[in-house]
Design a protein around this motif. Structure first.
Motif, mmCIF file in Angstrom:
data_model
loop_
_atom_site.group_PDB
_atom_site.id
_atom_site.type_symbol
_atom_site.label_atom_id
_atom_site.label_comp_id
_atom_site.label_asym_id
_atom_site.label_seq_id
_atom_site.Cartn_x
_atom_site.Cartn_y
_atom_site.Cartn_z
ATOM 1 N N ILE A 64 0.998 -1.191 -0.023
ATOM 2 C CA ILE A 64 0.051 -0.001 -0.024
ATOM 3 C C ILE A 64 0.999 1.255 0.074
ATOM 4 O O ILE A 64 1.929 1.475 0.752
ATOM 5 C CB ILE A 64 -1.011 -0.041 1.389
ATOM 6 C CG1 ILE A 64 -1.865 -1.494 1.241
ATOM 7 C CG2 ILE A 64 -1.686 1.046 1.216
ATOM 8 C CD1 ILE A 64 -2.309 -1.589 2.699
ATOM 9 N N GLY A 65 0.633 2.296 -0.856
ATOM 10 C CA GLY A 65 1.282 3.446 -0.783
ATOM 11 C C GLY A 65 1.094 4.222 0.537
ATOM 12 O O GLY A 65 0.283 4.227 0.968
ATOM 13 N N GLU A 66 2.181 5.070 0.863
ATOM 14 C CA GLU A 66 2.342 5.746 1.932
ATOM 15 C C GLU A 66 1.074 6.724 2.060
ATOM 16 O O GLU A 66 0.650 6.921 2.971
ATOM 17 C CB GLU A 66 3.707 6.509 2.374
ATOM 18 C CG GLU A 66 3.733 7.395 3.403
ATOM 19 C CD GLU A 66 5.081 8.068 3.523
ATOM 20 O OE1 GLU A 66 5.178 9.112 4.139
ATOM 21 O OE2 GLU A 66 6.081 7.859 2.524
ATOM 22 N N ARG A 67 0.910 7.225 1.000
ATOM 23 C CA ARG A 67 -0.591 8.278 0.769
ATOM 24 C C ARG A 67 -1.848 7.728 1.368
ATOM 25 O O ARG A 67 -2.633 8.201 2.165
ATOM 26 C CB ARG A 67 -0.661 8.780 -0.463
ATOM 27 C CG ARG A 67 -1.624 9.909 -0.736
ATOM 28 C CD ARG A 67 -1.464 10.373 -2.261
ATOM 29 N NE ARG A 67 -2.863 11.104 -2.430
ATOM 30 C CZ ARG A 67 -2.897 12.497 -2.099
ATOM 31 N NH1 ARG A 67 -1.851 12.947 -1.608
ATOM 32 N NH2 ARG A 67 -3.738 13.042 -2.375
ATOM 33 N N ALA A 68 -1.970 6.247 0.920
ATOM 34 C CA ALA A 68 -3.159 5.788 1.604
ATOM 35 C C ALA A 68 -3.290 5.660 2.986
ATOM 36 O O ALA A 68 -4.523 5.628 3.445
ATOM 37 C CB ALA A 68 -3.405 4.246 0.980
ATOM 38 N N ILE A 69 -1.972 5.553 3.698
ATOM 39 C CA ILE A 69 -1.877 5.613 5.141
ATOM 40 C C ILE A 69 -2.195 7.006 5.635
ATOM 41 O O ILE A 69 -2.973 7.003 6.740
ATOM 42 C CB ILE A 69 -0.658 4.905 5.414
ATOM 43 C CG1 ILE A 69 -0.655 3.558 4.936
ATOM 44 C CG2 ILE A 69 -0.706 4.887 7.214
ATOM 45 C CD1 ILE A 69 -1.652 2.497 5.291
ATOM 46 N N THR A 70 -1.333 8.016 5.124
ATOM 47 C CA THR A 70 -1.270 9.109 5.776
ATOM 48 C C THR A 70 -2.375 10.003 5.214
ATOM 49 O O THR A 70 -2.749 11.178 5.988
ATOM 50 C CB THR A 70 -0.011 9.768 5.532
ATOM 51 O OG1 THR A 70 0.200 10.128 4.198
ATOM 52 C CG2 THR A 70 1.116 9.063 6.162
ATOM 53 N N HIS A 71 -3.132 9.717 4.074
ATOM 54 C CA HIS A 71 -4.171 10.899 3.593
ATOM 55 C C HIS A 71 -5.455 10.364 3.743
ATOM 56 O O HIS A 71 -5.809 9.197 3.656
ATOM 57 C CB HIS A 71 -3.879 11.177 2.031
ATOM 58 C CG HIS A 71 -4.866 11.858 1.308
ATOM 59 N ND1 HIS A 71 -4.777 13.203 1.674
ATOM 60 C CD2 HIS A 71 -5.796 11.563 0.678
ATOM 61 C CE1 HIS A 71 -5.787 14.062 1.008
ATOM 62 N NE2 HIS A 71 -6.420 12.964 0.431
ATOM 63 N N CYS A 72 -6.376 11.125 4.446
ATOM 64 C CA CYS A 72 -7.785 11.008 4.914
ATOM 65 C C CYS A 72 -8.422 11.331 3.681
ATOM 66 O O CYS A 72 -8.446 12.499 3.354
ATOM 67 C CB CYS A 72 -8.002 11.375 6.270
ATOM 68 S SG CYS A 72 -9.701 11.068 6.784
ATOM 69 N N LEU A 73 -9.403 10.381 3.374
ATOM 70 C CA LEU A 73 -10.211 10.836 2.222
ATOM 71 C C LEU A 73 -11.494 11.697 2.589
ATOM 72 O O LEU A 73 -11.955 12.669 1.922
ATOM 73 C CB LEU A 73 -10.831 9.546 1.525
ATOM 74 C CG LEU A 73 -9.852 8.723 0.822
ATOM 75 C CD1 LEU A 73 -10.624 7.456 0.367
ATOM 76 C CD2 LEU A 73 -9.498 9.409 -0.512
ATOM 77 N N ASN A 74 -11.776 11.530 3.885
ATOM 78 C CA ASN A 74 -12.816 12.633 4.454
ATOM 79 C C ASN A 74 -12.739 12.924 5.885
ATOM 80 O O ASN A 74 -12.467 11.958 6.654
ATOM 81 C CB ASN A 74 -14.366 11.692 4.290
ATOM 82 C CG ASN A 74 -15.489 12.187 4.801
ATOM 83 O OD1 ASN A 74 -15.340 13.482 4.975
ATOM 84 N ND2 ASN A 74 -16.330 11.560 5.232
ATOM 85 N N LEU A 75 -12.587 14.285 6.178
ATOM 86 C CA LEU A 75 -12.310 14.640 7.473
ATOM 87 C C LEU A 75 -13.578 15.241 8.245
ATOM 88 O O LEU A 75 -13.617 15.623 9.285
ATOM 89 C CB LEU A 75 -11.248 15.593 7.702
ATOM 90 C CG LEU A 75 -9.729 15.351 7.648
ATOM 91 C CD1 LEU A 75 -8.816 16.467 7.297
ATOM 92 C CD2 LEU A 75 -9.450 14.224 8.571
ATOM 93 N N ASP A 76 -14.777 14.900 7.659
ATOM 94 C CA ASP A 76 -15.987 15.198 8.051
ATOM 95 C C ASP A 76 -16.150 14.866 9.435
ATOM 96 O O ASP A 76 -16.915 15.300 10.260
ATOM 97 C CB ASP A 76 -17.273 15.046 7.139
ATOM 98 C CG ASP A 76 -17.187 16.140 6.048
ATOM 99 O OD1 ASP A 76 -16.499 16.861 5.998
ATOM 100 O OD2 ASP A 76 -17.895 15.577 4.909
ATOM 101 N N ASP A 77 -15.897 13.475 9.799
ATOM 102 C CA ASP A 77 -15.797 12.820 10.987
ATOM 103 C C ASP A 77 -14.574 13.024 11.804
ATOM 104 O O ASP A 77 -14.504 11.917 12.923
ATOM 105 C CB ASP A 77 -16.482 11.355 10.609
ATOM 106 C CG ASP A 77 -15.073 10.559 10.029
ATOM 107 O OD1 ASP A 77 -14.092 11.040 9.455
ATOM 108 O OD2 ASP A 77 -15.258 9.276 10.031
ATOM 109 N N GLY A 78 -13.864 13.884 11.310
ATOM 110 C CA GLY A 78 -12.625 13.967 12.382
ATOM 111 C C GLY A 78 -11.641 13.061 11.832
ATOM 112 O O GLY A 78 -10.741 12.887 12.585
#
Length: 264
Positions: free
Chosen positions: A109-123
């Motif tokens: 899995i790419g690092e971006r998939a771990i560190t980047h959140c697709l949706n922060l509406d739920d914090g």
């Protein structure tokens, strides 16, 4: 001067047997169901994805975020339908892991998939739960999970693909693009995917370092969440930034070139 038809025909491979676009009809089984069928019959599964956690490892909340990000015009009912199908696939995959028939499942899995959140509406709660989920799965003896640092360039600039080993004779490569999903059983295509996956896995963090890295990301997010309440102006921004860990995957001190690894 060549006609348009001649130009298009020239693009076509002279040998299209065993390769083509995956079925995408609106009625009948979806591709999610078909992939679940491949999961159930596979002896080995190898998956590379640079952007998101692979589908058969996803939690329902994370699946919904992925679907909404990839298909922003989908209606709520269709989104829910796809989430339920992906949840069923993920549950079936876990049952396959408990079955002796599936020898191993290997995910890079790419690092971006771990560190980047697709949706922060739920914090970032759904993403945090997703990371906890894959860290638990990584403890299983039949599941290998690695993180590839952002700074590593993959062969062919490959973004994602899956390679299924159905038995000694049959392997299926599966790739999703903006123009649809494609599969191939041709020996040269499968060999290229296998070679590319081996190169990517060799450049990725070892499984133990991967689990530690994910724990670092979760720890950093928890710290940032305590320091920056959701009520702040920044958290209400229309384009929030995902907190990043102090140590990136590329900087991790535990990043050997996979001396632990033996090709199954």
């Amino acid at each position: 001067m060549q006609t348009a038809e001649q130009l298009i025909r020239a693009l076509r491979s002279p040998d299209q047997r065993g390769v083509g676009r995956a079925e995408t009809t609106e009625s009948g089984p979806s591709n999610i169901n078909r992939l679940a069928d491949l999961d159930a019959e596979a002896e080995t599964i190898r998956v590379w994805d640079s952007m998101v956690i692979p589908g058969n490892l996803q939690t329902p909340a994370y699946s919904e975020a992925v679907i909404r990000a990839a298909h922003p015009r989908l209606g709520g009912i269709e989104v829910r339908s796809r989430v339920l199908r992906k949840e069923a696939r993920a549950r079936a995959f876990l049952r396959c892991i408990l079955d002796e028939y599936l020898n191993f499942a290997w995910f890079v899995i790419g690092e971006r998939a771990i560190t980047h959140c697709l949706n922060l509406d739920d914090g970032g709660e759904a993403h945090s739960q997703q990371l906890q989920h894959i860290n638990r799965l990584a403890a299983h003896e039949k599941i290998v999970i690695q993180v590839l640092p952002d700074g590593v360039v993959t062969p062919g600039l490959a973004d994602q693909f899956t390679l299924y080993g159905l038995d000694v004779e049959y392997r299926v490569g599966y790739v999703e693009t903006i123009m649809g999903a494609w599969y191939s059983t041709r020996l040269e295509d499968v060999a290229k995917l296998h070679s590319t996956f081996s190169d990517i896995a060799g450049a990725a963090m070892a499984p133990t370092a991967t689990r530690e890295f994910i724990r670092e990301v979760l720890s950093t997010w928890r710290s940032v969440k305590k320091e920056s309440p959701e009520s702040t102006e920044e958290s209400r921004s229309s384009s929030p930034r995902t907190p990043r860990p102090a140590t990136s995957a590329l900087e991790s001190p535990e990043r050997p070139r996979a001396p632990w690894r033996t090709e199954p």
